[in-house]
Design a protein around this motif. Sequence first.
Motif, mmCIF file in Angstrom:
data_model
loop_
_atom_site.group_PDB
_atom_site.id
_atom_site.type_symbol
_atom_site.label_atom_id
_atom_site.label_comp_id
_atom_site.label_asym_id
_atom_site.label_seq_id
_atom_site.Cartn_x
_atom_site.Cartn_y
_atom_site.Cartn_z
ATOM 1 N N GLY A 163 31.569 12.671 -37.294
ATOM 2 C CA GLY A 163 30.053 13.153 -37.177
ATOM 3 C C GLY A 163 28.995 12.156 -38.175
ATOM 4 N N VAL A 164 29.936 11.995 -39.898
ATOM 5 C CA VAL A 164 29.775 11.089 -40.166
ATOM 6 C C VAL A 164 29.823 9.583 -40.145
ATOM 7 C CG1 VAL A 164 29.707 10.231 -42.752
ATOM 8 C CG2 VAL A 164 29.566 13.126 -42.504
ATOM 9 N N ALA A 165 30.636 9.646 -40.151
ATOM 10 C CA ALA A 165 30.780 8.254 -39.276
ATOM 11 C C ALA A 165 30.020 7.543 -38.012
ATOM 12 C CB ALA A 165 32.339 7.485 -39.274
ATOM 13 N N THR A 166 29.762 7.876 -37.413
ATOM 14 C CA THR A 166 28.580 7.604 -36.138
ATOM 15 C C THR A 166 27.493 8.125 -36.619
ATOM 16 O OG1 THR A 166 29.856 9.061 -34.403
ATOM 17 C CG2 THR A 166 27.968 8.657 -34.070
ATOM 18 N N MET A 167 27.407 8.769 -37.792
ATOM 19 C CA MET A 167 25.778 8.562 -38.722
ATOM 20 C C MET A 167 25.599 7.092 -39.442
ATOM 21 S SD MET A 167 24.755 11.053 -41.647
ATOM 22 C CE MET A 167 24.898 12.395 -41.161
ATOM 23 N N THR A 168 27.393 6.699 -39.768
ATOM 24 C CA THR A 168 27.233 5.193 -40.631
ATOM 25 C C THR A 168 26.824 4.142 -39.373
ATOM 26 O OG1 THR A 168 28.764 6.392 -42.365
ATOM 27 C CG2 THR A 168 28.323 4.028 -41.949
ATOM 28 N N VAL A 169 27.360 4.560 -37.916
ATOM 29 C CA VAL A 169 27.098 3.677 -37.140
ATOM 30 C C VAL A 169 25.112 3.622 -37.112
ATOM 31 C CG1 VAL A 169 27.840 3.128 -34.957
ATOM 32 C CG2 VAL A 169 29.291 3.383 -36.046
ATOM 33 N N LEU A 170 24.965 4.429 -36.858
ATOM 34 C CA LEU A 170 23.870 5.102 -36.740
ATOM 35 C C LEU A 170 22.345 3.670 -38.031
ATOM 36 C CD1 LEU A 170 21.374 5.647 -34.940
ATOM 37 C CD2 LEU A 170 21.205 8.132 -36.371
ATOM 38 N N ALA A 171 23.056 4.365 -38.789
ATOM 39 C CA ALA A 171 22.328 3.314 -39.941
ATOM 40 C C ALA A 171 22.346 1.793 -39.762
ATOM 41 C CB ALA A 171 23.162 3.837 -41.521
ATOM 42 N N GLY A 172 23.618 1.834 -39.704
ATOM 43 C CA GLY A 172 23.539 -0.323 -38.637
ATOM 44 C C GLY A 172 22.339 -0.318 -37.631
ATOM 45 N N VAL A 173 21.555 0.752 -37.341
ATOM 46 C CA VAL A 173 20.722 0.592 -36.060
ATOM 47 C C VAL A 173 19.157 0.518 -36.783
ATOM 48 C CG1 VAL A 173 19.590 0.639 -33.619
ATOM 49 C CG2 VAL A 173 22.787 0.820 -34.341
ATOM 50 N N THR A 174 19.242 1.770 -37.864
ATOM 51 C CA THR A 174 17.884 2.684 -37.679
ATOM 52 C C THR A 174 18.014 2.958 -39.002
ATOM 53 O OG1 THR A 174 15.864 3.295 -37.027
ATOM 54 C CG2 THR A 174 17.780 4.478 -36.961
ATOM 55 N N ASP A 175 16.599 2.600 -40.058
ATOM 56 C CA ASP A 175 16.715 3.334 -41.440
ATOM 57 C C ASP A 175 17.313 4.599 -41.338
ATOM 58 O OD1 ASP A 175 16.322 1.485 -42.553
ATOM 59 O OD2 ASP A 175 14.315 1.410 -42.363
ATOM 60 N N VAL A 176 18.703 5.085 -41.525
ATOM 61 C CA VAL A 176 19.207 6.496 -42.175
ATOM 62 C C VAL A 176 18.554 7.084 -43.271
ATOM 63 C CG1 VAL A 176 20.913 8.437 -41.541
ATOM 64 C CG2 VAL A 176 21.014 6.675 -40.235
ATOM 65 N N PRO A 177 17.633 8.430 -43.396
ATOM 66 C CA PRO A 177 17.505 8.741 -45.212
ATOM 67 C C PRO A 177 19.284 9.082 -45.892
ATOM 68 C CG PRO A 177 17.375 10.075 -43.564
ATOM 69 C CD PRO A 177 17.217 9.036 -42.390
ATOM 70 N N THR A 178 19.027 8.637 -47.212
ATOM 71 C CA THR A 178 20.032 8.885 -48.069
ATOM 72 C C THR A 178 20.058 10.128 -47.924
ATOM 73 O OG1 THR A 178 18.871 8.674 -50.046
ATOM 74 C CG2 THR A 178 19.255 6.425 -48.983
ATOM 75 N N PHE A 179 19.936 11.546 -47.918
ATOM 76 C CA PHE A 179 19.776 12.445 -47.941
ATOM 77 C C PHE A 179 20.221 13.432 -46.516
ATOM 78 C CE2 PHE A 179 15.835 12.482 -45.880
ATOM 79 C CZ PHE A 179 15.879 13.304 -44.845
ATOM 80 N N ALA A 180 20.991 11.864 -45.632
ATOM 81 C CA ALA A 180 20.864 13.008 -44.194
ATOM 82 C C ALA A 180 22.473 12.936 -43.825
ATOM 83 C CB ALA A 180 20.769 11.663 -43.310
ATOM 84 N N PRO A 181 23.425 11.911 -44.954
ATOM 85 C CA PRO A 181 24.673 12.305 -45.213
ATOM 86 C C PRO A 181 24.940 13.581 -45.860
ATOM 87 C CG PRO A 181 24.149 10.109 -45.680
ATOM 88 C CD PRO A 181 23.062 10.581 -45.465
ATOM 89 N N VAL A 182 24.579 13.899 -46.875
ATOM 90 C CA VAL A 182 24.769 14.968 -48.470
ATOM 91 C C VAL A 182 24.608 16.223 -46.746
ATOM 92 C CG1 VAL A 182 23.649 16.469 -49.778
ATOM 93 C CG2 VAL A 182 24.132 13.598 -50.019
ATOM 94 N N LEU A 183 23.614 16.361 -46.461
ATOM 95 C CA LEU A 183 22.553 17.707 -45.594
ATOM 96 C C LEU A 183 23.560 17.613 -44.550
ATOM 97 C CD1 LEU A 183 21.029 19.764 -45.368
ATOM 98 C CD2 LEU A 183 19.639 17.680 -43.396
ATOM 99 N N GLY A 184 23.903 16.819 -43.598
ATOM 100 C CA GLY A 184 25.054 16.595 -42.638
ATOM 101 C C GLY A 184 26.285 17.329 -43.219
ATOM 102 N N SER A 185 27.073 16.794 -44.075
ATOM 103 C CA SER A 185 28.302 17.362 -44.518
ATOM 104 C C SER A 185 27.951 19.053 -45.363
ATOM 105 C CB SER A 185 28.580 16.634 -45.834
ATOM 106 O OG SER A 185 28.442 14.841 -45.589
#
Length: 757
Positions: A228-250
């Motif tokens: 899930g977090v790795a997919t989120m990182t890929v998404l961050a390469g396409v658009t701006d993913v806010p810094t709180f998203a990995p913390v909240l996602g975890s």
Amino acid sequence: MLSKALLRLGASAARHPWRVIAAWLIAATLTVLAAIAFGGRTADSMSAPGLDSQRAAELIERAGTGQEGMTAQVVVTPLDDRATFFDDDDGARTALTRLQTEVKRLPHVLGTSDPAGALDAGGDTAVRGGLVSADGRIAVVRVQYPDQSRLSAEDLDALVDLGDRLRAELPLRIEMGGNLFYAFSDPDGGASELIGLLAAAAILFLAFGSLVAAALPIGMAVFGLTVGVATMTVLAGVTDVPTFAPVLGSMVGLGVGIDYALFVLARHREYLARGLDPHEAAGRAVATAGRPVVFAGGVVVVSILGLAVANVPFMTVGGLAVSIVVLTMVVASVTLLPAFLGAAGPRLARAGRIGKLGRLAPRRDTVAGAAPAAGWRRWIGHVSRHPVLYAIGAAGLLLTATLPVLGLRVGLPDDGSLPDSRTERRAYDLVAEGFGPGTNGPLVIAADPADDPGVLDRLVGAVAADPGIASVAPTHIDRATGIATLVVFPTTSPQDKATADTIARLRTDVLPTAIGHGPARAHVGGATASLSDVGQRTSQRLPVLVAAVLAMSFLLLLLIFRSILVPLKAVLLNLLSIGAAYGIMVAVFQWGWGGALIGLEATVPIVSFIPMFLFAILFGLSMDYEVFLLSRVREEYLRTGDNGTAIVEGVSGTARIITSAALIMVAVFLSFAVAEDPSAKMFGLGLATAIFIDATVVRMVLVPATMTLLGRTNWWLPRWLDRMLPRGPVGTDGTDGTASTDAESTDETPRPGLVDR
């Protein structure tokens, strides 16, 4: 249909465990490699269409002054307590000149302020320009970068590395801050994830009394979180993913992942205890417990995606990123976990049959019901005998806890709320000491004078005369467009309510009065204004989200239980528990009650987007417990026809697994409440508080008390509505065994409730 599909899926995964585990290993490896190759780093962009601060940014961009971009500030003071920048006997000014030169050479830096040059022109010039403090001890080098889209975390790394090198070479204390740090700092949460995993492992071991049983949910959660977090990182390469998203996602991913695994594992061990072979037991566990997992996970995902109603891009993307993690956990629960169960074989039945927290999957005395713990049965029976007292007492307690919400103030904690170990906090304190707290949050007024050449003088005079403004920097006018930018410094800190009042006053009174009715226009921008605007928009859109989620939850529960009062009561009680969690957050973060226990440095406003995020997440999570508990109560009612017996047997029969699952979630969420970042603290404490209240006061007191008072009308449904509602695969049996326990049980059609004839 869903039960049949899950039965086949779970049984197949259990029969071929190593194929499924290998597939997940390959998926995890590929997503991690994709994250390394194509992923980006998180970045915050606090902008949204239609806001006044966004209009200011658009004007500044037209002018091409560069002030629409990111900024950083390097704050310095001589190491020698007797030295000042006014004279260069100790080399402080020479060191400052070298620092400015080095910073200007960094990639993508458009320019810097020049405190050394202002000092050469005279100390008064440097002080008036806001570059050197009145005592000559503190100097600020403001660094201008282009727009965030042209930058990356490498720019922040270059600035930080330069500071580390110069600290060893110059006789200066060097601290750094600014919105470049806010946009590209790594999210805080790695240690919290580890603490949460260890706490969950300890609770699972106590619950199951088996290291093997405790390890399986943890292993599944780690796999799911990695993907899930790795997919989120890929998404961050396409658009701006806010810094709180990995913390909240975890945070949410660990909580729901371990919870979902707990439900399936508890049912699997029950089937093993009945003598079924591990493959069949795993298939049936996924067929029964997997249905509410899919349902609850779907509700969480839909609720979080509903954040798009705020029309704030970073919230929409953040919600999408968190939803990816939750969805991954749902898929892992019905594929990877049964593979683990199949690989473990009969060892789960032999090892640690009864844990110290009690057997989570009790032996069933009948097909329809469980044999709940005597202690829980006595408690629920006691509540049912005194329903008025407990209903009034529990509701009064939660309403009292909700009262602080009346003083809720949204905003964004500034660097002054960070711990002293962070350079941003130390830079903030130095600037506040030398220039006043408002210097940490300058406002940028962008004005297009059009055909009114005298408007700028009136504008500067009116802004400078406002009691909330400490000083106004010299006006910069772009010759090509005529657009003017004024940098103004409030008298109060960025997170102070008075600063938000000053921004509102400038927009509604000061600027319109100065401009008059001519063609000129002016807008208030800058990071502080943007954050204030986002906070106001989320507050305005929160009722829309609440109404949408409440309506969706009511409709889903109506379809599942075919009752009017059960879903209505569930929605109101969930709303009450979330309101109490909001109230406790206000008391802790705004009033400071118990803030030291979680390492809170100072009182702060509630982060503007957190109430909306919390509501979406918590309503989805609470639906899991709601369906699980009410399904058992309804099953007992349909079996016995006695409302009192159904409440006692149903609630007490689900009490163990609800409290154990909630305890795991609370432990995971609280581990994030001790993080450095105030936003992570708010998410952690808010989620933990709401889950604790929901699983204790609401489920174990208010639900049995109110259902006792309502009696048979709990299951009332008008006949005309009963004919309109669809019958089919919309029901869920929960992890409580509402479905038949026969091997061939696949009937998903809900049995009718008490229909008004």
